[in-house]
Write an enzyme that holds these catalytic residues in place. Sequence first.
Site, mmCIF file in Angstrom:
data_model
loop_
_atom_site.group_PDB
_atom_site.id
_atom_site.type_symbol
_atom_site.label_atom_id
_atom_site.label_comp_id
_atom_site.label_asym_id
_atom_site.label_seq_id
_atom_site.Cartn_x
_atom_site.Cartn_y
_atom_site.Cartn_z
ATOM 1 N N ARG A 132 0.829 -1.203 0.000
ATOM 2 C CA ARG A 132 0.000 0.000 0.000
ATOM 3 C C ARG A 132 0.866 1.256 0.000
ATOM 4 O O ARG A 132 0.513 2.260 -0.636
ATOM 5 C CB ARG A 132 -0.951 -0.008 1.203
ATOM 6 C CG ARG A 132 -2.013 1.073 1.142
ATOM 7 C CD ARG A 132 -3.079 0.866 2.203
ATOM 8 N NE ARG A 132 -2.571 1.023 3.558
ATOM 9 C CZ ARG A 132 -3.325 0.927 4.654
ATOM 10 N NH1 ARG A 132 -4.617 0.658 4.538
ATOM 11 N NH2 ARG A 132 -2.802 1.077 5.860
ATOM 12 N N LYS A 234 -2.706 6.643 1.620
ATOM 13 C CA LYS A 234 -2.564 7.145 2.989
ATOM 14 C C LYS A 234 -1.666 8.377 3.013
ATOM 15 O O LYS A 234 -0.630 8.424 3.693
ATOM 16 C CB LYS A 234 -2.035 6.035 3.904
ATOM 17 C CG LYS A 234 -2.569 6.116 5.332
ATOM 18 C CD LYS A 234 -2.325 4.826 6.067
ATOM 19 C CE LYS A 234 -2.742 4.917 7.525
ATOM 20 N NZ LYS A 234 -4.178 5.182 7.712
ATOM 21 N N GLU A 270 -16.346 6.324 3.945
ATOM 22 C CA GLU A 270 -15.739 5.746 5.144
ATOM 23 C C GLU A 270 -15.783 6.741 6.282
ATOM 24 O O GLU A 270 -16.173 7.893 6.102
ATOM 25 C CB GLU A 270 -14.304 5.304 4.866
ATOM 26 C CG GLU A 270 -13.354 6.393 4.434
ATOM 27 C CD GLU A 270 -11.948 5.861 4.199
ATOM 28 O OE1 GLU A 270 -11.381 5.261 5.130
ATOM 29 O OE2 GLU A 270 -11.416 6.046 3.092
#
Length: 387
Positions: A132, A234, A270
């Site tokens: 990720r 992120k 989210e």
Amino acid sequence: MMQKGGYLLNLIRSSSFGSLSKIGAFYASRAASSAQEACEPSAYSSGSDDECGEIDWDNLGFGIKPTDYMYVTKCTDDGLFEQGQLNRYGNIELNPSAGVLNYGQGIFEGTKAFRREDGGLFLFRPDQNAIRMQYGADRMCMPSPSIDQFVDGVKQTALANRRWIPPPGKGSLYIRPLLIGSGPILGLSPAPEYTFLVYSSPVGNYFKNGLSPLNLYIEDEFHRATRGGVGGVKSITNYAPVLKALTRAKSRGFSDVIYLDSVHKKYLEEATSCNVFVVKGNHISTPPTSGNILPGITRKTVIDIARDHGYQVEERAVPVEELLDGDEVFCTGTAVSIVPVGSITYLGKRVEYKTTGETVSRDLYSTLIGIQSGLAEDKKGWFLQIE
């Protein structure tokens, strides 16, 4: 660049990497030896690995508690990171014109180390965090450490700070890998130097009420991400913009905020710190990670567990009306684990959900904790033993 990004995203979604024991074996001599030296009582250490008497393990909470060591490595124009080293935990020096300070060129990850009853120390799927980070770095025009380098840095950090890993059932060592544009830059362009560092802190539950059901608020003014943006990585730039909505919601007594899509303003995305699942009968629904939503490692794990338990799991667009009509709602994330939602408020209407008795979230949580503690078999090789 785009081809690489697409490849990495597919890898995030589909990879299981089998057993992580091979990765652990690969690093056993190199990472463990340097970390072992770092933890020997010396000028750099003030006691045995087990000494952390100043910590109240029963009241950890989720906040920074400085540990002993952090892992640091850099790379320059060649895009290759040098061999990392363990330094004493402390402040770092940055040029005022560093890319991360001026243009927000930075990403981070979050993973955990656990201690089991037999004394064994384990990491949870660090390879997935490495993948990720690579995907996020590609999106932010940054070089990134290889999967091997990433796992090595996380492992060394955990071992060097082993005395800060809480006793079984008391919490975990939260590990924060951070990749930043540390080189100086004035005009808008990628930084000339990058720093990859890993630090850690012992933590308990993320929310102040522990694993008690959350009281969530659906935000109808601010948005977390937009199409074509960086909501699916992120990036450090994703978090400060949500503080306005989050602090406002908390001042009104809510635990966290749920965000809707910025185009139609009707589809679930989210929460501030976690992914969201909706349960209706034997069906579990969660929004797809199609660019706006972070592909959570715990999210991916919970989907696998749920399917193994016979639940019908769908990754699809979830209208807010369907969210409000669910039997159960729960959230997942590295920091929060799996936590039930007790109520959601939207446009002044409060809806409550099942949180007692036999619930889906409790079923999934019990399985995950069972594997984590070693009481249940880790059939998928999710936990990497480091000691």
